[in-house]
Design an enzyme around this catalytic site. Structure first.
Site, short mmCIF file in Angstrom:
data_model
loop_
_atom_site.label_atom_id
_atom_site.label_comp_id
_atom_site.label_asym_id
_atom_site.label_seq_id
_atom_site.Cartn_x
_atom_site.Cartn_y
_atom_site.Cartn_z
N GLY A 179 0.80 -1.21 0.00
CA GLY A 179 0.00 0.00 0.00
C GLY A 179 0.84 1.27 0.00
O GLY A 179 0.31 2.37 -0.03
N ASP A 199 0.27 -8.00 -4.03
CA ASP A 199 -0.48 -6.98 -3.29
C ASP A 199 -0.64 -5.75 -4.19
O ASP A 199 0.04 -4.74 -4.00
CB ASP A 199 0.26 -6.66 -1.98
CG ASP A 199 -0.56 -5.78 -1.05
OD1 ASP A 199 -1.67 -5.37 -1.43
OD2 ASP A 199 -0.07 -5.50 0.05
N TRP A 200 -1.49 -5.88 -5.17
CA TRP A 200 -1.78 -4.80 -6.12
C TRP A 200 -2.96 -4.01 -5.56
O TRP A 200 -4.08 -4.51 -5.55
CB TRP A 200 -2.11 -5.39 -7.48
CG TRP A 200 -2.60 -4.44 -8.54
CD1 TRP A 200 -2.88 -3.11 -8.43
CD2 TRP A 200 -2.87 -4.76 -9.91
NE1 TRP A 200 -3.30 -2.58 -9.62
CE2 TRP A 200 -3.31 -3.58 -10.56
CE3 TRP A 200 -2.79 -5.94 -10.67
CZ2 TRP A 200 -3.67 -3.55 -11.91
CZ3 TRP A 200 -3.15 -5.90 -12.02
CH2 TRP A 200 -3.58 -4.71 -12.63
N GLU A 201 -2.69 -2.79 -5.09
CA GLU A 201 -3.75 -1.97 -4.48
C GLU A 201 -4.00 -0.74 -5.34
O GLU A 201 -3.28 0.23 -5.25
CB GLU A 201 -3.34 -1.54 -3.08
CG GLU A 201 -3.12 -2.73 -2.14
CD GLU A 201 -2.83 -2.32 -0.71
OE1 GLU A 201 -3.16 -1.18 -0.32
OE2 GLU A 201 -2.28 -3.14 0.02
N TYR A 202 -5.02 -0.76 -6.15
CA TYR A 202 -5.90 -1.84 -6.55
C TYR A 202 -6.11 -1.73 -8.04
O TYR A 202 -5.97 -0.63 -8.58
CB TYR A 202 -7.28 -1.69 -5.87
CG TYR A 202 -7.22 -1.71 -4.36
CD1 TYR A 202 -7.17 -2.93 -3.68
CD2 TYR A 202 -7.20 -0.51 -3.63
CE1 TYR A 202 -7.13 -2.95 -2.28
CE2 TYR A 202 -7.15 -0.54 -2.24
CZ TYR A 202 -7.11 -1.75 -1.58
OH TYR A 202 -7.03 -1.77 -0.22
#
Ligand SMILES: *[C@@H]1O[C@H](CO)[C@@H](O)[C@H](O)[C@H]1NC(C)=O
Ligand SMILES: *[C@@H]1O[C@H](CO)[C@@H](O)[C@H](O)[C@H]1NC(C)=O
Ligand SMILES: *[C@@H]1O[C@H](CO)[C@@H](O)[C@H](O)[C@H]1NC(C)=O
Ligand SMILES: *[C@@H]1O[C@H](CO)[C@@H](O)[C@H](O)[C@H]1NC(C)=O
Ligand SMILES: *[C@@H]1O[C@H](CO)[C@@H](O)[C@H](O)[C@H]1NC(C)=O
Length: 387
Positions: free
Chosen positions: A110, A149-152
């Site tokens: 993030g 963890d690709w936000e988003y």
């Protein structure tokens, strides 16, 4: 005489050299991972805990957070000091800890300087670079898996590219496993708390079919519901229910299940940090009370106190700890300071909820923010494993 620095360089080179012969782990093959007790391990300087200090009796999977690919080639370029840290992390958690835990490295996060996943996912050649390089890093450094963890993903097009990325990633993982005779690498993803959402005015839904097919599980981030971006009213950062809105863990997890994610692929996130406000009037202090801005901050930045800092703050200031029945969450008040967080009681409740839903498990962000393993222990002791 060799300098300490020279000696360290030789040792580093040797370790990295050594690890390149370890193509896969066989140590943990018989390991039971029907339940997931996960935690992200922040690799940076903030609240750093050496891998050797991790109590592995409390976890089944620990995520190295984070690695970033090069944002032009989307391959991973691991510098020597990171290489050393990766080797130390996996070897400590696999070989010198009893019991050992599985390790994944998480990509993205993030934070501010995250790569442009959308660009990568939209080009076949960049996807290929990214996938092959991530598998190479996992094997080279002895990880059991990879977490994205690709936000988003921002819109339906990016959700579609995301689904293609997952298809190709799993296909490559299978191919590599067949070629090397190693067990398939685990693939997981950190995702928004609900399956579909409006952010920045665009509606989007995660590609649940592709996620069921290609991922071992997903980590739903059931926190950050309220915080410094809403300075004028207190809110529970991890409300379990919310009669007034859909921003709650019960809504989020149900939305995933309704959309068809398999329950044994759904893992609930728990925060090991609180969010703070400054009350307008110290005598009006419920969830939703008027506030004039954020409250104290610790190592985690604006309006954030890690769980161990919250406990310290409460003790230092003789704070009153309250349980809010409207959101089933905890907050503390001392003068005009208001902190929304999870303690033993609210963590226990969330664990019970996840088990009632028959989810795969839970994870914490982040492992080193606990106080003497208090909440990690609460969760681990309460969680009843599946046969
Ligand atoms: C990194 O390690 C490699 C050998 O593994 C060595 O050739 C290189 O000089 C090292 N780079 C730095 C910046 O220390
Ligand atoms: C690529 O990464 C570098 C270094 O982290 C950063 O300074 C740069 O802004 C990034 N470029 C893009 C296009 O994201
Ligand atoms: C990891 O690093 C720590 C601190 O530098 C060291 O004490 C420990 O022996 C290392 N462990 C492994 C397995 O490399
Ligand atoms: C919550 O979501 C449901 C659909 O999932 C919708 O019908 C309802 O209007 C939403 N409620 C609020 C307060 O946004
Ligand atoms: C609590 O008090 C101790 C001792 O005075 C201090 O070191 C610490 O920073 C305080 N912590 C918080 C979060 O207020």
């Amino acid at each position: 005489m060799m300098s300490t620095l020279q000696a360290r360089n030789i040792i580093s080179t040797f370790l990295v050299f050594l690890i390149s012969f370890i193509s896969c782990n066989s140590v943990l093959d018989s390991y039971d991972s029907n339940s997931i007790k996960g935690a992200y391990w922040p690799s940076g300087r903030i609240s750093y805990l050496p891998p050797s200090a991790i109590d592995t009796t409390l976890f089944t999977h620990v995520y190295y957070a984070f690695l970033q690919p090069n944002n032009v080639t989307f391959k991973f370029q691991i510098d020597n000091s990171t290489a050393l840290q990766l080797v130390n992390f996996t070897s400590t958690l696999h070989y010198s800890k009893n019991p050992p835990v599985k390790t994944l490295f998480s990509i993205g996060g993030g934070g501010g300087n995250v790569p442009q996943f959308a660009l990568m996912a939209s080009f076949p050649s960049l996807r290929r670079n990214f996938i092959l390089s991530s598998i190479e890093v996992a094997r080279k450094f002895g990880f059991d898996g990879i977490d994205l963890d690709w936000e988003y993903p921002q819109n339906p097009q990016e959700m579609n590219d995301y689904s293609i990325l997952l298809d190709e990633w799993r296909a490559e993982v299978i191919k590599e496993s067949e070629a090397t005779n190693c067990p398939q690498l685990l693939l997981s993803a950190a995702v928004y708390f609900s399956v579909n959402f409006f952010l920045s005015g665009t509606f989007r839904t995660y590609p649940v079919d592709s996620m069921n097919k290609n991922l071992d599980w997903i980590n739903a981030m059931c926190y950050d519901y309220h915080g410094s971006w809403e300075p004028s009213v207190t809110g529970s950062p991890s409300a379990l229910i919310d009669p007034k809105s859909n921003i709650s863990t019960s809504y989020g997890l149900s939305s995933w299940i309704k959309a068809g994610i398999y329950r044994n692929k759904l893992v609930m996130g728990l925060p090991l940090y609180g969010r703070t406000w400054t009350l307008k009037d110290p005598s009006v202090h419920g969830v939703g009370a008027p506030a004039v801005g954020v409250g104290p901050q610790g190592a985690g930045g604006e309006g954030v106190l890690f769980y161990y800092e919250v406990e310290d703050f409460n003790k230092n200031n003789s704070a009153t700890v309250k349980f809010d029945l409207g959101t089933l969450s905890t907050y503390s008040v001392a003068g005009n300071v208001w902190i929304g967080y999870d303690n033993r009681r609210s963590t226990a409740l969330r664990i019970g909820y996840a088990q009632a839903l028959r989810l795969r498990g839970y994870f914490f962000w982040a492992l080193s923010y606990d106080q003497d393993w208090k909440l990690s222990k609460t969760a681990s002791e309460l969680w009843i494993g599946y046969k």
